[in-house]
Design an enzyme around this catalytic site. Structure first.
Site, PDB file in Angstrom:
ATOM      1  N   LEU A 208      17.881 -22.236 -33.007  1.00 50.12           N
ATOM      2  CA  LEU A 208      18.408 -21.684 -34.250  1.00 50.12           C
ATOM      3  C   LEU A 208      17.517 -20.520 -34.646  1.00 50.12           C
ATOM      4  O   LEU A 208      16.311 -20.541 -34.396  1.00 50.12           O
ATOM      5  CB  LEU A 208      18.392 -22.734 -35.375  1.00 50.12           C
ATOM      6  CG  LEU A 208      19.313 -23.950 -35.239  1.00 50.12           C
ATOM      7  CD1 LEU A 208      19.087 -24.906 -36.406  1.00 50.12           C
ATOM      8  CD2 LEU A 208      20.775 -23.548 -35.154  1.00 50.12           C
ATOM      9  N   ASP A 209      18.091 -19.509 -35.264  1.00 50.00           N
ATOM     10  CA  ASP A 209      17.285 -18.412 -35.786  1.00 50.00           C
ATOM     11  C   ASP A 209      16.273 -18.942 -36.798  1.00 50.00           C
ATOM     12  O   ASP A 209      16.483 -19.986 -37.418  1.00 50.00           O
ATOM     13  CB  ASP A 209      18.170 -17.370 -36.488  1.00 50.00           C
ATOM     14  CG  ASP A 209      19.054 -16.611 -35.521  1.00 50.00           C
ATOM     15  OD1 ASP A 209      18.787 -16.657 -34.307  1.00 50.00           O
ATOM     16  OD2 ASP A 209      20.017 -15.975 -35.989  1.00 50.00           O
ATOM     17  N   ARG A 210      15.207 -18.206 -36.989  1.00 56.36           N
ATOM     18  CA  ARG A 210      14.167 -18.598 -37.940  1.00 56.36           C
ATOM     19  C   ARG A 210      14.751 -18.907 -39.329  1.00 56.36           C
ATOM     20  O   ARG A 210      14.361 -19.870 -39.979  1.00 56.36           O
ATOM     21  CB  ARG A 210      13.137 -17.480 -38.073  1.00 56.36           C
ATOM     22  CG  ARG A 210      12.018 -17.775 -39.062  1.00 56.36           C
ATOM     23  CD  ARG A 210      11.300 -16.483 -39.437  1.00 56.36           C
ATOM     24  NE  ARG A 210      10.657 -15.882 -38.282  1.00 56.36           N
ATOM     25  CZ  ARG A 210       9.377 -16.098 -37.932  1.00 56.36           C
ATOM     26  NH1 ARG A 210       8.618 -16.882 -38.677  1.00 56.36           N
ATOM     27  NH2 ARG A 210       8.874 -15.521 -36.868  1.00 56.36           N
TER      28      ARG A 210
ATOM     29  N   THR B 114      17.972 -19.559 -40.080  1.00 55.39           N
ATOM     30  CA  THR B 114      19.118 -20.465 -40.077  1.00 55.39           C
ATOM     31  C   THR B 114      18.594 -21.885 -40.233  1.00 55.39           C
ATOM     32  O   THR B 114      17.613 -22.268 -39.596  1.00 55.39           O
ATOM     33  CB  THR B 114      19.922 -20.339 -38.776  1.00 55.39           C
ATOM     34  OG1 THR B 114      20.396 -19.003 -38.648  1.00 55.39           O
ATOM     35  CG2 THR B 114      21.107 -21.288 -38.766  1.00 55.39           C
TER      36      THR B 114
ATOM     37  N   HIS C 195      22.750 -14.173 -32.484  1.00 55.69           N
ATOM     38  CA  HIS C 195      23.263 -13.677 -33.765  1.00 55.69           C
ATOM     39  C   HIS C 195      24.791 -13.608 -33.806  1.00 55.69           C
ATOM     40  O   HIS C 195      25.361 -12.842 -34.578  1.00 55.69           O
ATOM     41  CB  HIS C 195      22.683 -12.301 -34.098  1.00 55.69           C
ATOM     42  CG  HIS C 195      21.206 -12.312 -34.342  1.00 55.69           C
ATOM     43  ND1 HIS C 195      20.482 -11.164 -34.566  1.00 55.69           N
ATOM     44  CD2 HIS C 195      20.315 -13.325 -34.392  1.00 55.69           C
ATOM     45  CE1 HIS C 195      19.213 -11.471 -34.741  1.00 55.69           C
ATOM     46  NE2 HIS C 195      19.088 -12.789 -34.635  1.00 55.69           N
TER      47      HIS C 195
END
Length: 294
Positions: free
Chosen positions: A97-99, A101, A212
């Protein structure tokens, strides 16, 4: 031929190729050993854990926690996992997961479980549902975004972002050499759960797993995720709402690596997103149903 070559090197008949031994991607390079496990790391992971059995550990990742390390990232989840090592096995990342998110992140507790989950992900046999707060209300209310994405270097500090691979801007002289050759199909299903003035509660199901992807796709249909200045610009800022990214991995359905039975795990909404959901009186326990794939 006994030396290293670049990726664009063309092979000649009769040349000898040697591929160095491959290592487990979860193992550290020999010259960069992992730091010693810390008791506080184990305690932290236990606090955010929402499910565990012999094969998997699921956590509810908070906002701002990086999943993996980077040049300017000293604290990250992957670096904490050594604190949970048992019988020579440590939890391993199988997806990311993105930082910024939040939400459900599943870790494999054994190499066998990691291989099984990774294969399921590769085959697109894992169904993920994300919740997002978006600016505006996409029309139609339910649909599919099929938009190939490519990386583009912004030219500022070497930063990259995902763009529509068919964007005409990528063909301009100014952009030559800045759009990467790695163009990949990206498909996302979406549906509006509720609307509230200038924002909408959107459920998202990524059929592919591009970098993304959800953020770029929402921005592409004119409904950027709130707090996503990278892709949404000024439109992503909503007065009275936290400026943090409003994207949350709600649930995942997959074949359990030990039993093979379909398993669904769900993370409870928390942090700034829970505050926003309460502000708009959005439901926090709703289950979203998706149509079958085409």
């Amino acid at each position: 031929g006994g030396g290293r070559v670049k990726s664009n090197r063309r092979l000649e008949p009769g040349e000898e190729i040697r591929i160095p031994p491959l290592r487990d991607e979860t193992d550290p390079p020999a010259d960069k050993p992992r730091p010693a496990p810390r008791r506080e790391d184990a305690a932290f992971i236990r606090r955010i854990a929402i499910f565990e059995d012999d094969a998997i550990l699921a956590v509810n990742k908070p906002f701002g926690l990086a999943v993996q390390g980077g040049e300017k990232t000293a604290r990250h989840l992957d670096g904490m996992l050594a604190a949970l090592e048992a019988d020579g096995e440590r939890p391993r990342l199988v997806h990311r997961l993105d930082r910024d998110t939040t939400g459900l992140l599943i870790l494999a507790k054994t190499r066998k479980a990691a291989a099984s989950l990774s294969e399921s992900l590769r085959r697109h046999e894992v169904e993920k549902t994300y919740w997002g707060l978006v600016a505006g209300a996409p029309r139609p209310r339910q649909g599919t975004i099929d938009l190939a994405l490519a990386k583009r270097n912004s030219g500022t500090g070497g930063k990259e972002r995902m763009v529509d691979a068919g964007d005409e801007e990528g063909d301009s002289d100014a952009d030559q050499g800045r759009v990467g050759a790695d163009v990949r199909q990206a498909v996302t299903d979406y549906q509006i759960v509720e609307e509230a003035g200038t924002v909408s509660f959107l459920a998202l199901r990524p059929r592919t797993g591009r970098t993304h992807q959800l953020r770029a796709h929402c921005a592409a249909i004119g409904a950027p995720i709130v707090g996503d200045g990278k892709y949404g610009g000024p439109k992503s800022r909503i007065e009275g709402v936290s400026p943090k990214l409003h994207l949350f991995c709600r649930s995942m359905s997959f074949a359990h690596p030990s039993t093979g039975k379909m398993t669904t795990l769900t993370a409870p909404l928390g942090g700034h997103m829970l505050e926003t959901w309460r502000f708009f009186d959005f439901p926090t326990e709703i289950n979203v149903s998706w149509p079958d794939y085409d």
